[in-house]
Each structure stands twice: as structure tokens, then as C-alpha cells.
Design a protein around this motif. Structure first.
Motif, mmCIF file in Angstrom:
data_model
loop_
_atom_site.group_PDB
_atom_site.id
_atom_site.type_symbol
_atom_site.label_atom_id
_atom_site.label_comp_id
_atom_site.label_asym_id
_atom_site.label_seq_id
_atom_site.Cartn_x
_atom_site.Cartn_y
_atom_site.Cartn_z
ATOM 1 N N THR A 142 0.791 -1.233 0.000
ATOM 2 C CA THR A 142 0.000 0.000 0.000
ATOM 3 C C THR A 142 0.827 1.288 0.000
ATOM 4 O O THR A 142 0.268 2.372 0.098
ATOM 5 N N VAL A 143 2.152 1.177 -0.134
ATOM 6 C CA VAL A 143 2.991 2.373 -0.124
ATOM 7 C C VAL A 143 3.301 2.784 -1.563
ATOM 8 O O VAL A 143 3.781 1.984 -2.362
ATOM 9 N N VAL A 144 3.012 4.037 -1.867
ATOM 10 C CA VAL A 144 3.182 4.572 -3.219
ATOM 11 C C VAL A 144 4.190 5.714 -3.180
ATOM 12 O O VAL A 144 4.049 6.656 -2.391
ATOM 13 N N TRP A 145 5.198 5.622 -4.042
ATOM 14 C CA TRP A 145 6.238 6.645 -4.151
ATOM 15 C C TRP A 145 5.766 7.772 -5.059
ATOM 16 O O TRP A 145 5.168 7.539 -6.104
ATOM 17 N N ILE A 146 6.048 9.007 -4.638
ATOM 18 C CA ILE A 146 5.731 10.203 -5.408
ATOM 19 C C ILE A 146 7.050 10.907 -5.724
ATOM 20 O O ILE A 146 7.847 11.172 -4.822
ATOM 21 N N ALA A 147 7.277 11.216 -6.995
ATOM 22 C CA ALA A 147 8.515 11.883 -7.415
ATOM 23 C C ALA A 147 8.665 13.243 -6.746
ATOM 24 O O ALA A 147 7.669 13.926 -6.465
ATOM 25 N N ASP A 148 9.906 13.642 -6.527
ATOM 26 C CA ASP A 148 10.199 14.910 -5.843
ATOM 27 C C ASP A 148 9.661 16.127 -6.575
ATOM 28 O O ASP A 148 9.354 17.140 -5.946
ATOM 29 N N GLU A 149 9.549 16.050 -7.899
ATOM 30 C CA GLU A 149 9.087 17.231 -8.635
ATOM 31 C C GLU A 149 7.589 17.475 -8.486
ATOM 32 O O GLU A 149 7.090 18.530 -8.864
ATOM 33 N N LEU A 150 6.861 16.510 -7.932
ATOM 34 C CA LEU A 150 5.435 16.684 -7.677
ATOM 35 C C LEU A 150 5.214 17.161 -6.253
ATOM 36 O O LEU A 150 6.029 16.898 -5.368
ATOM 37 N N ASP A 151 4.104 17.839 -6.026
ATOM 38 C CA ASP A 151 3.732 18.274 -4.690
ATOM 39 C C ASP A 151 2.934 17.155 -4.025
ATOM 40 O O ASP A 151 1.867 16.774 -4.527
ATOM 41 N N LEU A 152 3.443 16.625 -2.940
ATOM 42 C CA LEU A 152 2.824 15.489 -2.257
ATOM 43 C C LEU A 152 1.375 15.764 -1.882
ATOM 44 O O LEU A 152 0.494 14.930 -2.087
ATOM 45 N N VAL A 153 1.106 16.928 -1.339
ATOM 46 C CA VAL A 153 -0.260 17.269 -0.915
ATOM 47 C C VAL A 153 -1.185 17.380 -2.121
ATOM 48 O O VAL A 153 -2.308 16.877 -2.100
ATOM 49 N N ASP A 154 -0.710 17.995 -3.196
ATOM 50 C CA ASP A 154 -1.522 18.105 -4.407
ATOM 51 C C ASP A 154 -1.860 16.718 -4.956
ATOM 52 O O ASP A 154 -3.000 16.455 -5.336
ATOM 53 N N VAL A 155 -0.882 15.828 -4.986
ATOM 54 C CA VAL A 155 -1.132 14.461 -5.467
ATOM 55 C C VAL A 155 -2.164 13.779 -4.578
ATOM 56 O O VAL A 155 -3.101 13.137 -5.072
ATOM 57 N N ALA A 156 -2.039 13.924 -3.268
ATOM 58 C CA ALA A 156 -2.995 13.305 -2.342
ATOM 59 C C ALA A 156 -4.413 13.828 -2.570
ATOM 60 O O ALA A 156 -5.380 13.056 -2.578
ATOM 61 N N VAL A 157 -4.543 15.130 -2.790
ATOM 62 C CA VAL A 157 -5.857 15.720 -3.054
ATOM 63 C C VAL A 157 -6.428 15.148 -4.352
ATOM 64 O O VAL A 157 -7.600 14.757 -4.420
ATOM 65 N N ARG A 158 -5.609 15.053 -5.375
ATOM 66 C CA ARG A 158 -6.079 14.555 -6.670
ATOM 67 C C ARG A 158 -6.457 13.072 -6.597
ATOM 68 O O ARG A 158 -7.425 12.658 -7.224
ATOM 69 N N ILE A 159 -5.736 12.303 -5.816
ATOM 70 C CA ILE A 159 -6.115 10.898 -5.628
ATOM 71 C C ILE A 159 -7.432 10.825 -4.863
ATOM 72 O O ILE A 159 -8.317 10.035 -5.207
ATOM 73 N N SER A 160 -7.592 11.654 -3.853
ATOM 74 C CA SER A 160 -8.844 11.689 -3.092
ATOM 75 C C SER A 160 -10.028 12.021 -3.988
ATOM 76 O O SER A 160 -11.129 11.519 -3.789
ATOM 77 N N HIS A 161 -9.802 12.866 -4.981
ATOM 78 C CA HIS A 161 -10.854 13.259 -5.917
ATOM 79 C C HIS A 161 -10.974 12.291 -7.096
ATOM 80 O O HIS A 161 -11.780 12.524 -7.989
ATOM 81 N N ASP A 162 -10.143 11.245 -7.098
ATOM 82 C CA ASP A 162 -10.149 10.261 -8.179
ATOM 83 C C ASP A 162 -9.906 10.936 -9.534
ATOM 84 O O ASP A 162 -10.596 10.667 -10.520
ATOM 85 N N ASP A 163 -8.913 11.814 -9.562
ATOM 86 C CA ASP A 163 -8.530 12.538 -10.773
ATOM 87 C C ASP A 163 -7.710 11.594 -11.665
ATOM 88 O O ASP A 163 -6.482 11.633 -11.685
ATOM 89 N N LYS A 164 -8.423 10.729 -12.379
ATOM 90 C CA LYS A 164 -7.780 9.683 -13.176
ATOM 91 C C LYS A 164 -6.848 10.237 -14.244
ATOM 92 O O LYS A 164 -5.810 9.644 -14.520
ATOM 93 N N ALA A 165 -7.199 11.367 -14.842
ATOM 94 C CA ALA A 165 -6.354 11.940 -15.894
ATOM 95 C C ALA A 165 -4.960 12.284 -15.356
ATOM 96 O O ALA A 165 -3.948 11.905 -15.955
ATOM 97 N N SER A 166 -4.906 12.992 -14.231
ATOM 98 C CA SER A 166 -3.606 13.362 -13.647
ATOM 99 C C SER A 166 -2.844 12.124 -13.177
ATOM 100 O O SER A 166 -1.643 11.994 -13.437
ATOM 101 N N ILE A 167 -3.529 11.229 -12.498
ATOM 102 C CA ILE A 167 -2.878 10.029 -11.965
ATOM 103 C C ILE A 167 -2.301 9.184 -13.093
ATOM 104 O O ILE A 167 -1.146 8.738 -13.022
ATOM 105 N N THR A 168 -3.077 8.983 -14.157
ATOM 106 C CA THR A 168 -2.612 8.199 -15.303
ATOM 107 C C THR A 168 -1.396 8.854 -15.946
ATOM 108 O O THR A 168 -0.423 8.176 -16.293
ATOM 109 N N GLN A 169 -1.444 10.166 -16.088
ATOM 110 C CA GLN A 169 -0.320 10.905 -16.681
ATOM 111 C C GLN A 169 0.939 10.734 -15.834
ATOM 112 O O GLN A 169 2.025 10.483 -16.353
ATOM 113 N N TRP A 170 0.802 10.896 -14.522
ATOM 114 C CA TRP A 170 1.963 10.759 -13.633
ATOM 115 C C TRP A 170 2.512 9.335 -13.636
ATOM 116 O O TRP A 170 3.722 9.137 -13.622
#
Length: 106
Positions: free
Chosen positions: A35-63
């Protein structure tokens, strides 16, 4: 209904407050359960978490396609274990998002 994660100020603030720096040892059991997912340093961790919470499939797929988000590999886990790494972590159930601390430049 289309959600707008970039406008969800309350969730952003909540996730930001709940984000913490943790030693890899405290995350290892979660890594073992996959269940541990790595996020690249160039991304904002909080922004990624918000987008995952919103099920922002377009951003997640792109990343994911760009290699900026991935499940932590065995090799990465071993490096973090060997170096007693401390990582920024944010929980977006069922996942724990982790990011290495960014180095400050002087």
C-alpha cells in the motif's frame, strides 16, 4: 459531476496538516502489504494526495505513465531501509503516499 481538486481548499489544508515525516521502519509493514506509493520529488505530495482523493484519473494516469508515481519497489525499500531514510508521508486510504525530503539549496 466533475470534481475540481485544485479548488478543494479544505481538503488540501486537512491533508497538509496530516502529512508527516516518518522513518522508513514505520512504513515497512505497509510496504509489505503493497500500500505504499512513491511520489517523485518534482510533484507536490499534498496536491497528489488531493487529486487521488478526488479520483482525478487523468492526472494520476499521466503521472504513472511518466514514472512519477509508482508502488515502492523492493530495491527502493531496501535502500531506504539501509539508509534509515525519513520520508514525507500522507495517507489517502488505502494508500500511504511517500516522498523523499527535498534537499534545500543555499
Amino acid at each position: 459531476m466533475q470534481t475540481k481538486p485544485e479548488q478543494d481548499i479544505e481538503l488540501h489544508a486537512k491533508i497538509n496538516r496530516e502529512t508527516a515525516r516518518l522513518p522508513w521502519g514505520e512504513l515497512a509493514k505497509h510496504f509489505a502489504s503493497g500500500t505504499v506509493v512513491w511520489i517523485a520529488d518534482e510533484l507536490d505530495l499534498v496536491d497528489v494526495a488531493v487529486r487521488i482523493s478526488h479520483d482525478d484519473k487523468a492526472s494520476i494516469t499521466q503521472w504513472m505513465a511518466a514514472g512519477q508515481i509508482a508502488k515502492v519497489s523492493d530495491e527502493q525499500a531496501q535502500r531506504w531501509n539501509d539508509s534509515n531514510a525519513s520520508l514525507w508521508a500522507s495517507v489517502v486510504s488505502p494508500f500511504i503516499l511517500v516522498q523523499q525530503e527535498k534537499r534545500k539549496t543555499h
